[in-house]
Design a protein around this motif. Structure first.
Motif, PDB file in Angstrom:
ATOM      1  N   ARG A  83      35.125 -44.449   7.353  1.00  0.00           N
ATOM      2  CA  ARG A  83      34.048 -43.519   6.989  1.00  0.00           C
ATOM      3  C   ARG A  83      34.383 -42.755   5.705  1.00  0.00           C
ATOM      4  O   ARG A  83      33.540 -42.567   4.830  1.00  0.00           O
ATOM      5  CB  ARG A  83      33.794 -42.542   8.126  1.00  0.00           C
ATOM      6  CG  ARG A  83      32.331 -42.125   8.239  1.00  0.00           C
ATOM      7  CD  ARG A  83      32.167 -41.194   9.413  1.00  0.00           C
ATOM      8  NE  ARG A  83      32.842 -39.931   9.118  1.00  0.00           N
ATOM      9  CZ  ARG A  83      32.205 -38.848   8.713  1.00  0.00           C
ATOM     10  NH1 ARG A  83      30.908 -38.847   8.578  1.00  0.00           N
ATOM     11  NH2 ARG A  83      32.862 -37.739   8.465  1.00  0.00           N
TER      12      ARG A  83
ATOM     13  N   GLU B 218      29.944 -43.695  -5.993  1.00  0.00           N
ATOM     14  CA  GLU B 218      30.208 -44.353  -7.291  1.00  0.00           C
ATOM     15  C   GLU B 218      28.962 -45.088  -7.802  1.00  0.00           C
ATOM     16  O   GLU B 218      28.481 -44.780  -8.894  1.00  0.00           O
ATOM     17  CB  GLU B 218      31.414 -45.299  -7.182  1.00  0.00           C
ATOM     18  CG  GLU B 218      32.629 -44.730  -6.420  1.00  0.00           C
ATOM     19  CD  GLU B 218      33.368 -43.644  -7.170  1.00  0.00           C
ATOM     20  OE1 GLU B 218      32.941 -43.305  -8.281  1.00  0.00           O
ATOM     21  OE2 GLU B 218      34.375 -43.123  -6.633  1.00  0.00           O
TER      22      GLU B 218
ATOM     23  N   GLU C 119      32.605 -46.025 -13.102  1.00  0.00           N
ATOM     24  CA  GLU C 119      32.151 -45.733 -11.735  1.00  0.00           C
ATOM     25  C   GLU C 119      31.957 -47.059 -10.996  1.00  0.00           C
ATOM     26  O   GLU C 119      32.224 -47.162  -9.798  1.00  0.00           O
ATOM     27  CB  GLU C 119      30.858 -44.907 -11.710  1.00  0.00           C
ATOM     28  CG  GLU C 119      30.943 -43.527 -12.380  1.00  0.00           C
ATOM     29  CD  GLU C 119      31.985 -42.582 -11.809  1.00  0.00           C
ATOM     30  OE1 GLU C 119      32.745 -42.988 -10.911  1.00  0.00           O
ATOM     31  OE2 GLU C 119      32.068 -41.439 -12.282  1.00  0.00           O
TER      32      GLU C 119
ATOM     33  N   GLY D 191      34.753 -34.952  -7.666  1.00  0.00           N
ATOM     34  CA  GLY D 191      35.419 -36.254  -7.522  1.00  0.00           C
ATOM     35  C   GLY D 191      36.912 -36.125  -7.724  1.00  0.00           C
ATOM     36  O   GLY D 191      37.710 -36.654  -6.953  1.00  0.00           O
TER      37      GLY D 191
ATOM     38  N   GLY E  17      31.946 -30.088   1.910  1.00  0.00           N
ATOM     39  CA  GLY E  17      31.746 -30.007   3.365  1.00  0.00           C
ATOM     40  C   GLY E  17      31.731 -28.563   3.841  1.00  0.00           C
ATOM     41  O   GLY E  17      31.778 -27.625   3.039  1.00  0.00           O
TER      42      GLY E  17
ATOM     43  N   SER F  13      35.584 -26.567   9.375  1.00  0.00           N
ATOM     44  CA  SER F  13      35.270 -27.963   9.703  1.00  0.00           C
ATOM     45  C   SER F  13      36.312 -28.572  10.628  1.00  0.00           C
ATOM     46  O   SER F  13      37.497 -28.650  10.282  1.00  0.00           O
ATOM     47  CB  SER F  13      35.172 -28.763   8.397  1.00  0.00           C
ATOM     48  OG  SER F  13      35.246 -30.141   8.647  1.00  0.00           O
TER      49      SER F  13
ATOM     50  N   ALA G   9      37.655 -31.718   8.993  1.00  0.00           N
ATOM     51  CA  ALA G   9      38.727 -31.484   8.019  1.00  0.00           C
ATOM     52  C   ALA G   9      40.044 -31.228   8.742  1.00  0.00           C
ATOM     53  O   ALA G   9      41.104 -31.706   8.317  1.00  0.00           O
ATOM     54  CB  ALA G   9      38.367 -30.310   7.122  1.00  0.00           C
TER      55      ALA G   9
END
Ligand code: BYC
Length: 474
Positions: free
Chosen positions: A112, A121, A151, A215, A301, A305, A308
């Motif tokens: 995932r 991308e 990309e 990114g 996010g 979390s 996370a």
């Protein structure tokens, strides 16, 4: 293992010795090219573009520069050098050897994460599809295409991992990466920002400054992963990412510089007068900045979390530059979040540090974003103007996390929904702003010439002059 640039798919992963994997990728390659022709840069595929191509991971000479037609670009697969005896750097498995294969219990989570990364991308290439027609110079046109082909290579990087380590599920996911499309009502890209249109160059520079910087932070977090092939892939992607952020940083700087020039010439900062003169006024630039910065903040996010926390505990995804932190386990530590109290104010809540990893990374990102603002503001300061570009608060216009849909002003002060709505035109690009910015976007394709709304760059690419023929049209 040395890379073989002559291979159909240049790589340093020993593809030639793995026939099954090679065949799977050779099967995917025409589908990728179909996608490129259908949804990649429109109309410029016959032009020769002065492009950088990654050919190895040697820091002294990892890329070549030459004229290439984009569909002939050699999208290769490169992993950073393997580190001898690399160990898990954080979480519950700290100090154990890293994994060369995917552990069964983390298979779907890792897949995932790789799919989410991979999805961004091609999404960005789709978002930028039409920009070539309105490029402010050949230099900028070349930079757009450089970003687009790289990309594309980053998509290849993720597809390699899916094919090599996730079997049939991975192959299916690789196909779906070409089936979801940016902004598609039925089958959109996974993350919100990647469905926003990028139809003018101010948005492109904002995107490459703010979203490509997300990114950078996400790739750095994945470069810490205990799944070593993912870590090595992301490390090498970061080498290319630096230029993308440079394009955004210098692009916004050049727009501001040109506006200042005209402000001086006309002796006014009046947006109407500046628009009549064909440049982009500072309040409009600020509103674009507010939009793209707040959208990019969502990409980290939720601030609290459990996803996370489990990525961190299991060693799947860490914090950028983990080595700089004192505690790599963070089992006992906590973090104080500031949350809306539901009564128009703010309350504090202590949460386990592991659950706050997204927020910790977001804070590091904000500090990194501030560097560009300091550079742009120096232009204003040197020209003797009091105006400054500012980053809005991380609470402003959020759609993910505790502040999602909470009305605040750009300073982060909670306000009523009515007050927020009444200020929308001051804080975010209006239809009128967008129409004006679009109206000044015309392709400038003469060597060394620049559109009126942007200053020339200080230097060219790879020591070439600014007036170099960066794109040769056919
Ligand atoms: N939009 O626990 P939560 C780049 C979802 S950019 C829509 O709060 P988590 C590039 C989330 O997926 C870098 N959905 O967050 C730049 C989850 O869904 P499920 C891209 C969102 O999971 C320019 C739910 O909300 N790389 O490379 O800790 C050009 C709850 O999530 C959004 C990556 O993103 C959103 N903004 O973290 C080209 C790295 N945010 O599980 C390229 C890989 C969250 O409930 N991805 N959600 O269905 C990740 O590390 C994590 O998935 C995220 C979210 C950081 C995205």
């Amino acid at each position: 293992m040395d890379s073989n640039y002559q291979d159909r798919i240049p790589n340093n992963v020993g593809l030639g010795a793995n026939r099954t994997l090679q065949r799977a990728l050779e099967h995917w390659q025409p589908e990728f090219l179909n996608w490129w022709h259908g949804l990649g840069p429109s109309d410029f595929n016959a032009s020769s573009v002065y492009l950088r191509t990654a050919i190895s991971v040697d820091t002294k000479g990892w890329a070549t520069f030459d004229y290439v037609k984009m569909p002939d670009y050699r999208w290769g697969i490169f992993l950073a050098q393997e580190e001898n005896d690399r160990r898990v750097g954080f979480g519950d498995h700290f100090g154990q050897p890293v994994w060369q294969q995917v552990p069964g219990e983390h298979r779907s989570t890792l897949r995932r994460l790789i799919v989410t990364q991979g999805d961004t991308e091609p999404a960005s290439v789709e978002q930028q599809r039409l920009l070539g027609h309105t490029a402010p110079s050949l230099y900028d046109l070349r930079n757009l295409f450089q970003v687009n082909v790289e990309e594309g290579r980053h998509l290849w990087a993720m597809v390699y991992l899916l094919h090599a380590y996730f079997g049939r599920d991975g192959r299916e996911e690789a196909e779906e990466l070409l089936e979801r499309h940016s902004g598609d009502a039925d089958n959109p890209r996974i993350l919100s920002t990647f469905n926003e249109p990028i139809s003018d160059w101010l948005s492109f520079y904002m995107f490459t400054y703010f979203t490509d910087r997300d990114g950078k932070f996400q790739l750095k977090s994945l470069a810490e992963s205990s799944f070593d092939p993912l870590s090595r892939t992301c490390k090498f992607m970061l080498t290319e990412e630096a230029h993308h952020m440079f394009v955004g940083d210098t692009g916004i700087g050049r727009v501001i510089k040109r506006t200042i020039e005209v402000m001086k010439e006309l002796g006014t900062d009046d947006p109407i007068a500046l628009r009549k003169a064909g440049v982009i006024d500072l309040p409009t630039i600020q509103r674009y900045l507010n939009f793209w910065f707040s959208s990019s903040l969502d990409l980290f996010g939720g601030d609290s979390s459990s996803n996370a926390a489990s990525y961190f505990a299991n060693g799947l995804k860490g914090r950028p530059d983990e080595i700089k932190y004192e505690d790599h386990i963070e089992a006992e530590s906590s973090f104080t979040l500031e949350l809306p109290n539901g009564k128009g104010g703010v309350r504090e809540e202590r949460i386990p540090m592991r659950n706050a990893v997204n927020e910790v990374v977001r804070e590091a990102y904000v500090r990194d974003c501030e560097k560009g603002l300091a550079r742009w503001n120096r232009h204003l300061e040197e020209a003797g103007y009091p105006q400054r570009m500012t980053l809005p608060s991380t609470r402003f216009r959020r759609t993910v996390g505790s502040w999602a849909n909470a009305a605040t002003n750009p300073e982060g002060k909670p306000i009523t929904k009515e007050e927020f709505n009444s200020h929308l035109d001051d804080w975010l690009p209006t239809p009128d702003d967008r129409a004006y910015v679009h109206s000044v976007m015309h392709g400038v394709f003469e060597r060394g010439k620049m559109a009126n709304w942007i200053a020339p760059p200080e230097r060219g690419i790879n020591t070439q002059p600014v007036n170099f023929e960066y794109v040769k049209f056919q």
